[in-house]
Every structure is written in C-alpha cells, then in structure tokens.
Design a protein around this motif. Sequence first.
Motif, short mmCIF file in Angstrom:
data_model
loop_
_atom_site.label_atom_id
_atom_site.label_comp_id
_atom_site.label_asym_id
_atom_site.label_seq_id
_atom_site.Cartn_x
_atom_site.Cartn_y
_atom_site.Cartn_z
N ARG A 58 3.50 -1.29 -12.05
CA ARG A 58 3.06 -1.50 -10.66
C ARG A 58 1.57 -1.23 -10.65
N GLU A 94 -0.07 5.84 -5.57
CA GLU A 94 0.83 6.14 -6.70
C GLU A 94 0.83 7.62 -7.06
N GLY A 100 2.69 5.94 1.44
CA GLY A 100 2.91 4.50 1.46
C GLY A 100 2.73 3.86 0.09
N ALA A 101 2.71 2.53 0.08
CA ALA A 101 2.58 1.77 -1.16
C ALA A 101 1.89 0.45 -0.85
N MET A 103 1.93 -3.45 -1.73
CA MET A 103 2.81 -4.44 -2.33
C MET A 103 2.10 -5.77 -2.46
N ARG A 104 2.76 -6.71 -3.16
CA ARG A 104 2.24 -8.07 -3.30
C ARG A 104 1.93 -8.65 -1.91
N ALA A 106 1.81 -10.79 1.29
CA ALA A 106 2.95 -11.51 1.86
C ALA A 106 2.85 -13.01 1.56
N LEU A 108 1.61 -14.32 -1.06
CA LEU A 108 1.64 -14.42 -2.52
C LEU A 108 0.32 -14.83 -3.15
N ASN A 146 -0.86 -5.42 0.47
CA ASN A 146 0.09 -5.45 1.57
C ASN A 146 0.62 -4.03 1.79
N PHE A 148 2.51 -0.90 2.85
CA PHE A 148 3.85 -0.63 3.35
C PHE A 148 4.10 0.86 3.46
#
Lengths: 220, 79
Positions: A58, A94, A100-101, A103-104, A106, A108, A146, A148
């Motif tokens: 990740r 991390e 939170g995190a 992400m890819r 939305a 793409l 992104n 989250f």
Amino acid sequence: MKSAVIVFPGSNCDRDMAVALEKITGQKPLMVWHQEYDFDKVDFIALPGGFSYGDYLRCGAMSARSHIMKEVIKRAEAGVPTFGVCNGFQILTETGLLPGALMRNAGLHFVCKDVKMTVENADTMFTSAYAAGEEITIPVAHHDGNYFADTETLDRLEGEGQVAFKYNEDINGAQRRIAGITNAKGNVLGMMPHPERMIEPALGGSDGRKLFESVMNRLG
Amino acid sequence: MKARIHVTLKNGVLDPQGKAIEHALGNMGFDGVEAARQGKYIELDLKSTDRASAEKEVDEMCRKLLANTVIENYSIELE
C-alpha cells in the motif's frame, strides 16, 4: 529554523522540499536517508512526496515501518512539527500518527493539476499566516489521494478543527473533500497537495509559502 | 508451514478498482456479475511447525503490516 527532509527509495519531491525549505528558512535542511536510525536535533521534519518503495503493498506502508520512522514517530509524539506531503501524508496515516487512510482516486486516474482549496482552520501552527477561509491554489499529483475515515472519525476531525484544508471541488473522491489534516495535538500535518511547489511566482504562484512561514513564525 | 492470507476491503469502503472490473466484465458480455471487489492474496512460507504460535504470529503480521485495518479485513489459512 533547522529542518530535516526524510528520503526514502522512490521519494521524488525531496529536492523540491529541500529547495523550498532553504529559500524560506535560509538554512539548508538535513537530508536523512531512511536506513539511518537517528539524526541531529531539528525544529521541523518533512516527509516528501514520491513513490517510496514503489508503493508496494500500500502507498507508504513500507516506509512507515522503516528504521528512520521509529525516530520520526518518537519526535512527532514529543511535539516536533512534522509535515507530510502526498506520499508523506500516506506514510503518516500508515504510521498511525494521523487517522484514516488514502485510497485509490475514485476516478482511477492519476490527477495532476493546480487545484483550488480552502484553508479550513487558520489557527494551526502550519496555517496561521493564512486567513481563515482563504482560497489558495496548490498543485496536486497523485493516484491515491482519496481520503477515507469512518464517519465518527470524520466528525471528530471536523469538530476539533483538525481539517486544515479542503478541496473546493471533488478531485479524487476524498471524504468531505479533505485535502489535509492535523493530529489532535496539532503538530503533525499531512496533505495531498504540494505547497513546496508553489513558493514563488516563477513556479506559477506562491500560495504554498505561507505554510512554511506559519511554522517559522510559531518557532520564532 | 504455509500461510495463505486474503486481504479485502471492508464493507462500505468504496472500491473503485472493483467497480472498474465489474464494468469491464459487463462490457465484455459477462452480464451475470452483480458486483466485483478486488483484494490481495499473500502467501508466506513459515519456519514454524507449531500451528497455534504460527497463527498468533501471522495475525500480528497482518495487523502490523499486511493489512491496513482502517480500510481492510484479513483472513488467514494455515496448512
């Protein structure tokens, strides 16, 4: 202001960050390789953008567990101002220093452009030179921005003033258009946009400059 | 001993890559797919021969590195 830039294999904004820090603070930052265990005392730690460890597993996952991060986490927890941009933000989430995190996106797609965003909280040590609600333009360049977090965490972040910046428009699917957040204590900031790339008109604008100036003002 | 680990996104976490796969399959004429979710598969060869301690250790590996429990679930099979 003495600063350090942490360099991982695959970092690619470390020199941009170093140039910005040198121009604004008047002092060359320490460049610290990820395999080090310790470094000189500094007033400010920067985690630069890039694709550390090739984004394996990740984004930021490997870097967050590197030798040097044990020391960075220790210092951040002790209150040293710590700033992560883009991949640096991913690394901070991390490690758990920020909630939170990332992400890819939305859509793409890799998003690479100047974006307008708003200073949501101008009372942090990273944003005090801005006005509350000030609209600034800062470039983004990321595939995984992104943001989250669960609803409870998002409510807490907003309620406690931990959301430093929001995008004016949805560019990557981030929850509540969050572009940057601080920890509860306020000494750790992570953001996807790159203020170090907007520090003088020759670069297309200087809206990023005040972020570094805010920290300098605070440190005196 | 082998550990087989599946890491999947939690329910409710948007999976844009899964969505893209779902759409691509639909475009290819596979109209029987209601939803697609993408995850990761990790295989470890373990030195350990003791099942209980291996399970505990792999669980710790998942929590500390292999999965990000903010967004992901994991499952472990040992054999």
